[in-house]
Write a protein that holds these residues in place. Structure first.
Motif, PDB file in Angstrom:
ATOM      1  N   SER A  74      31.912   9.264 -37.793  1.00 18.15           N
ATOM      2  CA  SER A  74      32.492  10.364 -37.029  1.00 18.15           C
ATOM      3  C   SER A  74      32.622  11.632 -37.853  1.00 18.15           C
ATOM      4  O   SER A  74      32.867  12.707 -37.295  1.00 18.15           O
ATOM      5  N   ALA A 107      29.726  10.046 -23.711  1.00 22.48           N
ATOM      6  CA  ALA A 107      30.311   8.887 -24.396  1.00 22.48           C
ATOM      7  C   ALA A 107      31.821   9.032 -24.512  1.00 22.48           C
ATOM      8  O   ALA A 107      32.566   8.040 -24.419  1.00 22.48           O
ATOM      9  N   GLY A 108      32.289  10.273 -24.701  1.00 26.67           N
ATOM     10  CA  GLY A 108      33.720  10.507 -24.818  1.00 26.67           C
ATOM     11  C   GLY A 108      34.498  10.219 -23.562  1.00 26.67           C
ATOM     12  O   GLY A 108      35.699   9.955 -23.607  1.00 26.67           O
ATOM     13  N   ARG A 109      33.820  10.241 -22.421  1.00 28.99           N
ATOM     14  CA  ARG A 109      34.498   9.921 -21.173  1.00 28.99           C
ATOM     15  C   ARG A 109      34.809   8.420 -21.082  1.00 28.99           C
ATOM     16  O   ARG A 109      35.708   8.010 -20.358  1.00 28.99           O
ATOM     17  N   ARG A 167      36.681   7.747 -26.563  1.00 31.04           N
ATOM     18  CA  ARG A 167      36.668   8.910 -27.441  1.00 31.04           C
ATOM     19  C   ARG A 167      36.330   8.557 -28.887  1.00 31.04           C
ATOM     20  O   ARG A 167      35.724   9.345 -29.609  1.00 31.04           O
ATOM     21  N   THR A 203      25.392  13.749 -25.068  1.00 35.40           N
ATOM     22  CA  THR A 203      25.723  12.371 -25.450  1.00 35.40           C
ATOM     23  C   THR A 203      27.177  12.279 -25.903  1.00 35.40           C
ATOM     24  O   THR A 203      27.914  11.366 -25.510  1.00 35.40           O
ATOM     25  N   TRP A 204      27.578  13.235 -26.734  1.00 34.28           N
ATOM     26  CA  TRP A 204      28.976  13.258 -27.203  1.00 34.28           C
ATOM     27  C   TRP A 204      29.940  13.380 -26.021  1.00 34.28           C
ATOM     28  O   TRP A 204      30.937  12.652 -25.944  1.00 34.28           O
ATOM     29  N   PHE A 205      29.637  14.264 -25.090  1.00 31.52           N
ATOM     30  CA  PHE A 205      30.535  14.493 -23.954  1.00 31.52           C
ATOM     31  C   PHE A 205      30.612  13.267 -23.047  1.00 31.52           C
ATOM     32  O   PHE A 205      31.705  12.823 -22.669  1.00 31.52           O
ATOM     33  N   ALA A 226      32.569   8.563 -29.371  1.00 31.41           N
ATOM     34  CA  ALA A 226      31.810   9.717 -28.902  1.00 31.41           C
ATOM     35  C   ALA A 226      30.935  10.297 -30.013  1.00 31.41           C
ATOM     36  O   ALA A 226      29.741  10.568 -29.807  1.00 31.41           O
TER      37      ALA A 226
END
Length: 387
Positions: A24, A162-164, A167, A158-160, A170
């Motif tokens: 991360s 996956a964060g759903r 977190r 992808t970050w957004f 993400a």
């Protein structure tokens, strides 16, 4: 009776802790070292030594105290380096500053007045300084989305997405997306080095007042305020009773030992400490320290292969690495910004600190973080005196 082998549940928890903690934020560490003038070999050594230092520190401290003491590298500290000017002395000057920050951390643990002084810095100002440091980095992904959309947008999306779902994963998911993008754009370039195991690179430090005050002191302050002190608070919130002074001195000592090899700062963790300390780590609170130990073991393993990671990153567009670092820091910046504005009476001083820090100005060789904290501190004192 002492448990001689780690329970299976703590092994899996330790692996998750290491994946979250390492993947991360390693792009931020690489960006920070690059800004300090590190060569690719020195950056690989820095990433390796930082991972091994925090891994060994977690293993030793958790084993000795039988507490879930999770250790990390200073992500806010690395972000500070990423927006700081390279010292006049070059990379060796940065190493000297790392040693100064480590020595101050040791002293803060041994000498209570310094520890109290670090803790006495208003939380709003410390968090405002952190938010100001992070703001320029968090803007990079959106600049990259315009300049290299076919590389940056897959990482951001992808970050957004996956964060759903989770977190914590993400950013690791964004790292995987970036790896795919780099591979597809590499062509015939060799992504991995011939030697996969990192080699430590010693850098003899150079000391100067400018580097110590401009880099070392802010690195100490931001690490103490956003990592070490909250790290102790998290462990205590789960019913454990760590000796804060001893832990500060221990991670400061780890910083001193690893700094000549490029590690910026070793510190107590907060998020991964919570992962090691809660009931998901192990039903028995007395055995949760094994999660921190196993997390340390996996950190060391990741560190050994740091050269492969840095070689891979070297083939990426700098804006793509900036995108990774930026999305990794957005949540941190949001929390810092919220905390900096939490007290209405201190908001003016906090905004002043944030604005000056984010401006990137450098006067008399001292960086914006120093001037931001100084100006904000004066505004804080004047405002509170008037009140």
């Amino acid at each position: 009776m002492t448990q001689r082998f780690p329970p299976t549940q703590t092994v899996s928890t330790g692996l998750v802790v290491a994946i979250v903690g390492f993947f991360s934020s390693f792009p931020i560490v690489l960006q920070g070292l690059a800004a300090m003038g590190a060569s690719p070999a020195q950056a690989a050594s820095g990433l390796m030594s930082a991972a091994i230092a925090m891994g060994l520190a977690a293993i030793i401290l958790s084993t000795v105290y039988k507490l879930p003491i999770s250790v990390a590298w200073s992500t806010p500290g690395a972000a500070l380096l990423a927006v700081s000017a390279t010292p006049v002395e070059g990379y060796s000057g940065a190493i000297g500053a790392f040693l100064c920050a480590g020595a101050l951390t040791v002293l803060a643990g041994l000498w209570k007045p310094l520890g109290r002084l670090a803790a006495a810095i208003p939380t709003t100002l410390a968090q405002a300084m952190l938010a100001g440091v992070l703001l320029p980095l968090c803007l990079v992904p959106f600049k990259a989305a315009v300049e290299i959309p076919w590389q940056a947008l897959p990482v951001i999306l992808t970050w957004f997405i996956a964060g759903r779902f989770n977190r914590l994963f993400a950013v690791p998911a964004a790292v995987i997306a970036a790896a795919i993008v780099v591979t597809l754009n590499a062509g015939d370039a060799q992504l991995l080095p011939d030697q996969l195991v990192a080699a430590p690179v010693w850098t003899t430090p150079t000391f100067s007042a400018a580097s110590a005050i401009g880099i070392g002191v802010p690195l100490f302050i931001v690490t103490m305020a956003t990592q070490n002190i909250p790290g102790v608070a998290v462990i205590r919130s789960f019913g454990y009773k760590p000796d804060a002074g001893r832990l500060f001195s221990a991670v400061g000592g780890a910083s001193l030992l690893s700094a000549p090899f490029g590690a910026p700062a070793t510190c107590l963790a907060a998020i991964t400490a919570a992962m090691c300390s809660n009931e998901d780590s192990h039903p028995d609170p007395a055995l949760r320290y094994w999660s921190a130990i196993m997390g340390g073991v996996f950190y060391c393993l990741f560190g050994i292969f740091a050269v492969a990671i840095t070689s891979f990153a070297a083939n990426a567009d700098p804006l793509l690495m900036g995108t990774l670092a930026g999305v990794a820091l957005i949540g941190v910046m949001a929390n810092a910004l919220h905390a900096s504005l939490d007290v209405p009476a201190e908001r003016e001083a906090a905004i002043l600190t944030l604005a000056i820090t984010a401006s990137g100005v450098s006067v008399f060789g001292l960086g914006a973080a120093v001037w931001g904290l100084l100006a904000g501190g004066i505004a804080y004192l004047v405002t509170n005196k008037i009140r």
